[in-house]
Scaffold this active site. Structure first.
Site, mmCIF file in Angstrom:
data_model
loop_
_atom_site.group_PDB
_atom_site.id
_atom_site.type_symbol
_atom_site.label_atom_id
_atom_site.label_comp_id
_atom_site.label_asym_id
_atom_site.label_seq_id
_atom_site.Cartn_x
_atom_site.Cartn_y
_atom_site.Cartn_z
ATOM 1 N N ASP A 308 0.866 -1.184 0.000
ATOM 2 C CA ASP A 308 0.000 0.000 0.000
ATOM 3 C C ASP A 308 0.899 1.229 0.000
ATOM 4 O OD1 ASP A 308 -1.957 1.954 0.480
ATOM 5 O OD2 ASP A 308 -3.126 0.615 1.776
ATOM 6 N N ARG A 310 -0.225 4.405 -0.052
ATOM 7 C CA ARG A 310 -0.985 5.619 0.258
ATOM 8 C C ARG A 310 -0.431 6.381 1.454
ATOM 9 N NH1 ARG A 310 -6.956 3.062 0.191
ATOM 10 N NH2 ARG A 310 -5.789 1.299 1.021
#
Ligand SMILES: Nc1nc2c(ncn2[C@@H]2O[C@H](COP(=O)(O)OP(=O)(O)OP(=O)(O)O)[C@@H](O)[C@H]2O)c(=O)[nH]1
Ligand SMILES: [Zn+2]
EC number: 3.5.4.25
Length: 376
Positions: A308, A310
């Site tokens: 991930d 983000r």
């Protein structure tokens, strides 16, 4: 009146020059990265591996011996042992096909790669340049793999100027990454009646760097003094706009609007973090790997990304700008709660946000439950 170079210089802020460099890389133009601003130090000329065709490779080779840089994640997939660097230097394959195969695993089945791969040990300065090069490629939403050439200490400034190439520094790349979490400006604010949430407003936030905008959708008239319902929704073109059945995004988006409307108001943050931050095309490559049997987590790693990518800074910055410091968060992802809290937003409650699975996304949802700790 003619504009003086000094005037221009003061406006070439770190975060702006980095987006210009990212644009050049996307067009297949090399970028020079220096260890620090000003003369001296080490430097590296960098080209995206996925764009390294024979012509570009030949020109790069005129400047020195090229090497390939891949991420720690990609090195692990290729079972390459190294000294724990985030960017790993390998001897350059002879042709552009070999280089592209190192960068892009979607062709692994049809064109299996042949090792052994030869690791080149980097000095501390070289390692900093290599890591910055891969970070710049991620900012450009390209695969994190490069062909690069070390340049002599006294060459870069003149060479970059002579060839019309951009010269950026490691501190500038780091400054850009940090600046993403701040400097969001409201650039538009308008009513937006939506199906199921007719009394809504949309506010557009643009990073000072000129990067992609994030949006806040205010449903009803939420009061900052209440801990209102908030949904952090990462952009998903395939799920949100095309109605893809491969993920749960479309249901989660419309479901969040409904739930928030029924609760009397709240906020949906629509974040420019497509594909868990790897970008749309990389996500589609991840889908191609899933067609071959890899799950959503392994697909990211095979492409050389983290599971991930983000950041929670932009979401927290928008909430703070709107005055919402205490919220109830609609999510199944414990990392969203932790990430917002790290950025100074108090999540007083996590509210489940589950929808029935279908035959196309059942495996994706099970992977999120089993590998990334989602409450599903
Ligand atoms: N890299 C990658 N991204 C994906 C894949 N499937 C969906 N996405 C992206 O994943 C993100 C999903 O975002 P969210 O629904 O906000 O986040 P979440 O982590 O699932 O958490 P909650 O839905 O809040 O529980 C979107 O940006 C999608 O584009 C995939 O297979 N690979
Ligand atoms: Zn989706």
């Amino acid at each position: 009146m003619a504009t003086s170079p000094a005037y221009l210089q003061t406006h070439l802020r770190d975060d702006i020059v980095i987006l210009r460099a990212a644009d050049d890389l996307r067009r297949g133009l090399p970028v020079v990265i220096a260890t620090h601003d000003g003369p001296g130090g080490h430097s590296l000329m960098v080209l995206p591996a996925e764009l390294a065709d024979a012509w570009r490779l030949e020109r790069l080779s005129m400047l020195g011996k090229p090497q390939v840089l891949i991420s720690r994640e990609r090195a692990a997939v290729l079972k390459i042992h190294h000294k724990g660097r985030d960017a790993v230097r390998l001897s350059c394959p002879k042709d552009s096909f070999g280089i592209r195969a190192l960068a892009d695993p979607t062709a692994d089945l049809s064109a299996p790669m042949k090792g052994p791969f030869q690791v080149q040990e980097a000095t501390t300065e070289q390692a900093a340049l290599d890591e910055a090069a891969l970070a710049l490629l991620k900012i450009a939403h390209l695969l994190p793999a490069a062909v690069s050439v070390d340049l002599c200490a006294d060459v870069p400034q003149d060479m970059a100027r002579h060839h019309g190439l951009l010269l950026v520094s490691v501190p500038q790349i780091k400054a850009h990454i940090q600046a993403q979490t701040g400097g969001l400006m409201v650039v538009a604010d308008a009513k937006l009646p939506m199906k199921g949430a007719p009394n809504s407003r949309i506010v557009a936030f643009r990073p000072e760097s000129g990067g992609t905008e994030h949006f806040a959708i205010l449903v009803g008239s939420p009061a900052p003094s209440d801990a209102v319902l908030v949904r952090l929704h990462s952009e998903c073109f395939t799920g949100d706009a095309l109605g893809s059945l491969k993920c749960d995004c479309g249901n989660q988006f419309t479901g969040a609007l409904e739930t928030i409307e029924q609760a009397g108001g709240g906020i949906v943050l629509y974040l420019a973090q497509e594909g868990r931050g790897i970008g749309l095309v990389a996500k589609l490559k991840a889908y191609a790997l899933q067609d071959q049997g890899h799950d959503t987590v392994d697909a990211n790693l095979r492409l050389g990304f983290a599971i991930d990518e983000r950041e929670f800074g932009p979401a927290a910055a928008m909430l703070k700008a709107l005055g919402f410091l205490r919220i109830r968060l609609l999510t199944n992802n414990p990392e969203k709660v932790a990430g917002l809290e790290r950025e100074g937003i108090k999540v007083v409650e996590r509210v489940e946000h589950r929808f029935p699975s279908n035959e196309h996304n059942a495996h994706y949802l099970a992977t999120k439950r089993d590998k990334t700790g989602h409450f599903l």
